[in-house]
Design a protein around this motif. Structure first.
Motif, PDB file in Angstrom:
ATOM      1  N   PHE A 139       0.820  -1.203   0.000  1.00 35.21           N
ATOM      2  CA  PHE A 139       0.000   0.000   0.000  1.00 35.21           C
ATOM      3  C   PHE A 139       0.860   1.261   0.000  1.00 35.21           C
ATOM      4  O   PHE A 139       0.493   2.263  -0.610  1.00 35.21           O
ATOM      5  CB  PHE A 139      -0.933  -0.008   1.216  1.00 35.21           C
ATOM      6  CG  PHE A 139      -2.029  -1.026   1.128  1.00 35.21           C
ATOM      7  CD1 PHE A 139      -3.080  -0.864   0.239  1.00 35.21           C
ATOM      8  CD2 PHE A 139      -2.007  -2.158   1.927  1.00 35.21           C
ATOM      9  CE1 PHE A 139      -4.085  -1.813   0.147  1.00 35.21           C
ATOM     10  CE2 PHE A 139      -3.011  -3.114   1.840  1.00 35.21           C
ATOM     11  CZ  PHE A 139      -4.054  -2.937   0.942  1.00 35.21           C
TER      12      PHE A 139
ATOM     13  N   TYR B 199     -10.008  -2.624   1.843  1.00 31.98           N
ATOM     14  CA  TYR B 199      -8.682  -3.247   1.885  1.00 31.98           C
ATOM     15  C   TYR B 199      -8.317  -3.699   3.297  1.00 31.98           C
ATOM     16  O   TYR B 199      -7.595  -4.693   3.469  1.00 31.98           O
ATOM     17  CB  TYR B 199      -7.628  -2.296   1.340  1.00 31.98           C
ATOM     18  CG  TYR B 199      -7.687  -2.152  -0.161  1.00 31.98           C
ATOM     19  CD1 TYR B 199      -7.549  -3.262  -0.990  1.00 31.98           C
ATOM     20  CD2 TYR B 199      -7.888  -0.909  -0.764  1.00 31.98           C
ATOM     21  CE1 TYR B 199      -7.616  -3.142  -2.366  1.00 31.98           C
ATOM     22  CE2 TYR B 199      -7.960  -0.778  -2.136  1.00 31.98           C
ATOM     23  CZ  TYR B 199      -7.818  -1.897  -2.938  1.00 31.98           C
ATOM     24  OH  TYR B 199      -7.887  -1.781  -4.301  1.00 31.98           O
TER      25      TYR B 199
ATOM     26  N   ASN C 194      -4.438   4.779   0.990  1.00 28.83           N
ATOM     27  CA  ASN C 194      -3.228   4.006   1.273  1.00 28.83           C
ATOM     28  C   ASN C 194      -2.612   4.401   2.613  1.00 28.83           C
ATOM     29  O   ASN C 194      -2.094   3.553   3.344  1.00 28.83           O
ATOM     30  CB  ASN C 194      -2.210   4.180   0.147  1.00 28.83           C
ATOM     31  CG  ASN C 194      -2.562   3.374  -1.087  1.00 28.83           C
ATOM     32  OD1 ASN C 194      -2.930   2.216  -0.995  1.00 28.83           O
ATOM     33  ND2 ASN C 194      -2.482   3.983  -2.250  1.00 28.83           N
TER      34      ASN C 194
END
Length: 462
Positions: free
Chosen positions: A82, A264, A397
């Motif tokens: 990430f 995620y 991220n």
């Protein structure tokens, strides 16, 4: 394999089949044969690209654990992926706009194939390099392909509404059917054929190579900003100005970051959440079940987007609220269900409840992808599309890296609760986005009506 897994899988399959077979002309958009040919070519490529990605998904965490790494070390490997996506994302996005989206798509294939190759090594440093390459590839996957599609779609003169057909079918196939087959295929490679957890990564590299060959032979190049004298820094600044000056794009970026960040984080958490005491769970089959739920969501999305009277901004607020409730289930079950202290065995009662909630969340993911794609095609300017789309990935991220870095510091239920809060915030931002778009649409209609009234009244004044 326990009957519960088959019941969930079979129930979802029955609902998806019913929805698809019951579609009427009202649920479909009439298109041309030229568009169908163009769409099918893209869907084949996109499906191959997603097959290369989905084959790896269920076994990344498992492979690292088989190499003897703990949750903390695995978390750091995920952070590397990430983090590289965050650092290099805007750069590769700008290069895609400037150097060409076709070249960027080919670069994705090469980079991800190299990432797959590193999985053969148990060395931590080599695995770290693979995660960095995978992060770069992910940035390209979620920007270059969509940017190429949108630019090529309008360059060929196709109707804007037809984009929703490609988006919904791409998610139905690439994020649904292909993902299910990939999960089951991975299960066969690892469990049935006993080829080991690295086998799915080798298969992924093969599919990526096939997709790259099709791109090289059938795609034409397209670009973002046609100006040749703009360097990357200028493109980067221009994209930042566009985002800051348009509240709709700012809200869209925040919504995407909050949802994808939660998604995620869920990808990392679902395995330990369903097997907190080392329960024996079929990773590939559960993954296939999640993708079937995502397929259900994309099927619902295609029906919603086929109705011109129903705006994406309207129903997405409800989707975010449902997804927030779904990820809150692990928190609720931790208080209401007494945890079992036994090690191993099959999935627990609490795990069964969570699995249903996770399937609900994946259905929301299936609705989210084509819907966010449609909103991006409407709001983001073409000249910096890839750059802006990767700009959106910076906060998500950062969010995921922070979560993974502290994976050992907080219990899993805390992280699920945090994701639920972020999804609730996304629903509030979606409400604001809906208000802005409806206000602008109302003003535009009033202005059009005034112009028409003025033009009709003009001859009377002569």
């Amino acid at each position: 394999m326990e009957i519960f897994y088959w019941m969930v899988f079979g129930g979802l399959a029955a609902v998806v089949a019913t929805l698809e077979l019951s579609k009427t002309s009202r649920d479909r958009i009439n298109t041309s044969s030229a568009f169908s040919s163009f769409k099918n070519n893209y869907l084949i490529v996109y499906s191959l690209m997603m097959a290369g990605d989905w084959l790896q998904g269920p076994y990344v965490y498992y492979l690292y654990s088989q190499y003897g790494f703990g949750k903390g070390d695995i978390g750091h490997l995920f952070i590397a992926g990430f983090g590289s996506s965050m650092l290099f994302g805007t750069i590769v996005g700008s290069l895609a706009d400037k150097q060409g989206r076709k070249r960027a798509s080919i670069t994705y294939c090469i980079t991800y194939i190299l990432s797959c190759a590193t999985k053969h090594s148990p060395e931590y440093k080599i695995l770290m390099v693979g995660r960095v390459l995978g992060g770069i590839a992910t940035s390209l996957l979620f920007s270059a392909f969509e940017s190429w599609l949108v630019a090529e779609h309008f360059k060929r003169g196709f109707d804007q509404q037809w984009l929703s057909v490609t988006f919904s079918q791409a998610i139905f196939l690439g994020n649904g059917l292909v993902a299910i087959v990939s999960g089951l295929f991975g299960n066969v490679l690892v469990d049935t054929l006993a080829l080991g957890p690295v086998a799915p990564f080798d298969a992924a590299a093969c599919f990526l190579a096939i997709g790259m060959a099709i791109i090289m032979s059938s795609w034409t190049e397209n670009y973002g900003d046609p100006s040749e004298n703009k360097d990357l820094l200028t493109q980067f600044k221009g994209a930042a100005v566009v985002i800051a000056s348009d509240e709709k794009i700012t809200l869209l970026g925040a919504i995407q970051s909050l949802f994808e960040g939660s998604m995620y984080t869920f990808v990392f958490l679902w395995t330990p959440a369903l097997s907190p005491n080392g329960e024996d769970i079929p990773h590939g089959f559960i993954f296939a079940t999640f993708m079937l739920a995502s397929m259900l969501g994309s099927s619902i999305a295609s029906r919603l987007m086929a109705r011109s009277s129903l705006k994406v901004e309207s129903y997405m607020q409800i989707v975010f609220l449902i997804s927030a409730a779904a990820l809150l289930l692990p928190v609720i079950t931790s208080f209401l269900v007494v945890p079992s202290g036994e090690k191993g065995g099959g999935i627990s009662f609490s795990g069964c409840i969570q699995l249903i909630g996770f399937c609900t969340f994946e259905a929301c993911v299936g609705i989210f992808w084509p819907s966010i794609m449609k909103m991006r095609s409407q709001y983001i300017p073409e000249e910096a599309r890839s750059t802006i789309m990767n700009f959106f990935r910076i906060p998500l991220n950062i969010f995921v890296c922070i979560v993974l870095y502290n994976v050992n510091a907080y219990p899993i239920v805390f992280m699920f609760g945090m994701c639920s809060v972020f999804l609730f915030v996304a629903s509030l931002l979606q409400k604001r986005l809906r208000f802005i778009t409806e206000s602008q649409r109302s003003r535009s209609q009033e202005w059009t009506a005034m112009k028409e009234t003025g033009s009709e009244a003009e001859p009377l004044n002569i």
